[in-house]
Write a protein that holds these residues in place. Sequence first.
Motif, short mmCIF file in Angstrom:
data_model
loop_
_atom_site.label_atom_id
_atom_site.label_comp_id
_atom_site.label_asym_id
_atom_site.label_seq_id
_atom_site.Cartn_x
_atom_site.Cartn_y
_atom_site.Cartn_z
N PHE A 110 0.96 -1.44 -0.01
CA PHE A 110 0.07 -0.19 0.07
C PHE A 110 0.93 1.34 -0.13
O PHE A 110 2.03 1.20 0.39
N LYS A 111 0.24 2.23 -0.50
CA LYS A 111 0.89 3.33 -0.56
C LYS A 111 0.47 4.37 0.53
O LYS A 111 -0.45 4.35 0.88
N VAL A 112 1.48 5.60 0.87
CA VAL A 112 1.27 6.28 1.76
C VAL A 112 1.83 7.61 1.57
O VAL A 112 2.98 7.82 1.05
N GLN A 113 1.02 8.84 1.33
CA GLN A 113 1.60 10.06 0.87
C GLN A 113 2.66 10.69 1.94
O GLN A 113 2.21 10.80 3.14
N VAL A 114 3.57 11.00 1.55
CA VAL A 114 4.62 11.90 2.26
C VAL A 114 4.14 13.25 2.52
O VAL A 114 4.20 14.03 1.36
N THR A 115 3.93 13.76 3.77
CA THR A 115 3.66 14.94 4.04
C THR A 115 4.78 15.85 4.91
O THR A 115 4.69 16.96 4.97
N GLY A 116 5.72 15.03 5.35
CA GLY A 116 6.89 15.55 6.30
C GLY A 116 8.11 14.48 6.22
O GLY A 116 7.93 13.53 5.65
#
Length: 319
Positions: free
Chosen positions: A297-303
């Motif tokens: 699964f993918k996770v958006q990188v916000t930091g």
Amino acid sequence: MAAAAAAAGAEQQSSNGPVKKSMREKAVERRNVNKEHNSNFKAGYIPIDEDRLHKTGLRGRKGNLAICVIILLFILAVINLIITLVIWAVIRIGPNGCDSMEFHESGLLRFKQVSDMGVIHPLYKSTVGGRRNENLVITGNNQPIVFQQGTTKLSVEKNKTSITSDIGMQFFDPRTQHILFSTDYETHEFHLPSGVKSLNVQKASTERITSNATSDLNIKVDGRAIVRGNEGVFIMGKTIEFHMGGNMELKAENSIILNGTVMVSTTRLPSSSSGDQLGSGDWVRYKLCMCADGTLFKVQVTGQNMGCQISDNPCGNTH
């Protein structure tokens, strides 16, 4: 007075009966008549106006039309002569028949010399072949040689030979009737013929694609490759490598399972030297995460230093 008396006497004698003339008188009278007839050139002449006579022959428009017809026939005769000379020069007709071809009662047409032809249209179920102990040589002058029957076409070019057909094809040995190659996949399993290293197709529908135990299976495309299975796609091998110039997209209704060691080369992935672009709108980054059971699964990188622990991850507490 004597002439008048003679005339009166002659008239008097004629009233009494026919007068008999002597031979001398008859001859003199005949000579005088002939002399008068020969000297009279206008005897039997009747003056005639020629404009009132009925004119015969082709005159006026009829004459011009006749001349045009004669000229047309002459032109046709010249064209016919030229065609005859060309046929005689090409077919080479001589006292012993045709020097370049033979016609047989069975319908066979045999060329005895080198022939230059553009397009040949054989009849239904025709055969093109050579002699028993000689090769059949077909040469194209800077053009491919194409054999076509319906939708099936065989093209022989300088660097390749291609066969296209919408109904399938089959190659067999004419002596033993052994099938060497067939596209009837329901009856025969598809195998590449001996010596053929690659197969170029636009679309293939099959149950499986395998290679020999000692060789690799390479699938190469110039544009986009789509592999789709109605009941899933299973890719098995000792080593599986994907090399692509664009994006790779994996879609599944239920799950995608990667069983084995998974390695991703990041040499061609976009990256930044600093973290300043994380908050800007120029870049959108995702982190690829994997659960313990192999689910990706993918996770958006916000930091920066962001992990895979999110509230709605599919792994639950383990990831």
